[in-house]
Design an enzyme around this catalytic site. Structure first.
Site, PDB file in Angstrom:
ATOM      1  N   GLU A  27       0.844  -1.187   0.000  1.00  0.00           N
ATOM      2  CA  GLU A  27       0.000   0.000   0.000  1.00  0.00           C
ATOM      3  C   GLU A  27       0.883   1.240   0.000  1.00  0.00           C
ATOM      4  OE1 GLU A  27      -3.098   0.165   2.954  1.00  0.00           O
ATOM      5  OE2 GLU A  27      -3.929  -1.766   2.332  1.00  0.00           O
ATOM      6  N   HIS A  81      -4.451   6.614   0.508  1.00  0.00           N
ATOM      7  CA  HIS A  81      -3.739   5.342   0.540  1.00  0.00           C
ATOM      8  C   HIS A  81      -4.355   4.419  -0.498  1.00  0.00           C
ATOM      9  CE1 HIS A  81      -7.000   3.919   3.227  1.00  0.00           C
ATOM     10  NE2 HIS A  81      -6.593   2.691   2.938  1.00  0.00           N
ATOM     11  N   HIS A  83      -5.324   0.406  -1.986  1.00  0.00           N
ATOM     12  CA  HIS A  83      -5.680  -0.994  -1.730  1.00  0.00           C
ATOM     13  C   HIS A  83      -5.335  -1.769  -2.998  1.00  0.00           C
ATOM     14  CE1 HIS A  83      -8.985  -0.060   1.522  1.00  0.00           C
ATOM     15  NE2 HIS A  83      -7.750   0.124   1.968  1.00  0.00           N
ATOM     16  N   ASP A  94      -9.252   0.829   8.470  1.00  0.00           N
ATOM     17  CA  ASP A  94      -9.067   2.224   8.051  1.00  0.00           C
ATOM     18  C   ASP A  94      -9.910   3.152   8.922  1.00  0.00           C
ATOM     19  OD1 ASP A  94      -7.369   1.472   5.940  1.00  0.00           O
ATOM     20  OD2 ASP A  94      -9.013   1.458   4.473  1.00  0.00           O
TER      21      ASP A  94
END
Length: 142
Positions: A27, A81, A83, A94
Site C-alpha cells: 500500500e 492510501h 488498496h 481504516d
C-alpha cells in the site's frame, strides 16, 4: 469537518498514481493539502508497515509532511492510501485508525488494469462519500 468536496488537478492524480505504482505490491500513503476544497499539493509518505495490506506512515516523513503543509500555510485536506488487492473503500481498520477527523480519506483501488479513487469523510466513525472533481479528464475517479 472534512471538506464537502475535493477539487484536484489531473497532475495531483498522476502524482498519487505514480507513488502508488512505485509502492506495489504494498500500500502507498500520503497527504493532500490545499485551501478550502482546492487541493494544491500531494505529499507522498513512506509506508513502513510490514504487512502488504496495511499502511503506517513513517513518523519522520509524516512529521515533515505536516511541517511542509504548515509552512506553506495550507490545510490538511486529505490522507490517501491504496488498496492494491482491494476495492476503493474504507476497510474497518481504516475507519478504526482514522486519526484526522478534519481530513477526507482518499482510497485508491485497482479494478482490472485501472485504478479508481473514492473519497470519504467520517461522521462519528461512519463513512460517507465526498465528491471528487478533477480539472481535466480523469475517468479513474469516482
Amino acid at each position: 469537518m472534512p471538506p464537502e468536496s475535493l477539487h484536484l488537478h489531473s497532475d495531483h492524480c498522476r502524482q498519487m498514481l505514480d507513488h502508488i505504482r512505485a509502492c506495489l505490491p504494498d500500500e502507498a500513503c500520503g497527504f493532500v493539502a490545499g485551501r478550502g476544497q482546492q487541493v494544491e499539493q500531494v505529499l507522498p509518505v513512506r509506508n513502513i508497515s510490514p504487512r502488504r495490506d496495511r499502511f503506517q506512515m513513517d513518523p519522520a516523513e509524516q512529521w515533515a509532511g505536516m511541517r511542509t503543509i504548515e509552512d506553506a500555510a495550507l490545510e490538511l485536506l486529505g490522507i490517501y492510501h491504496s488498496h492494491p488487492q482491494g476495492s476503493p473503500s474504507l476497510s474497518p481498520i481504516d475507519v478504526k485508525e482514522a486519526a484526522y477527523p478534519q481530513a477526507a480519506y482518499l482510497v485508491w483501488g485497482q479494478e482490472g488494469q485501472d485504478w479508481r479513487c473514492v473519497a470519504f469523510g467520517l461522521d462519528q466513525s461512519s463513512p460517507y462519500r465526498i465528491p471528487i472533481f478533477v480539472a481535466s479528464d480523469a475517468p479513474h475517479l469516482a
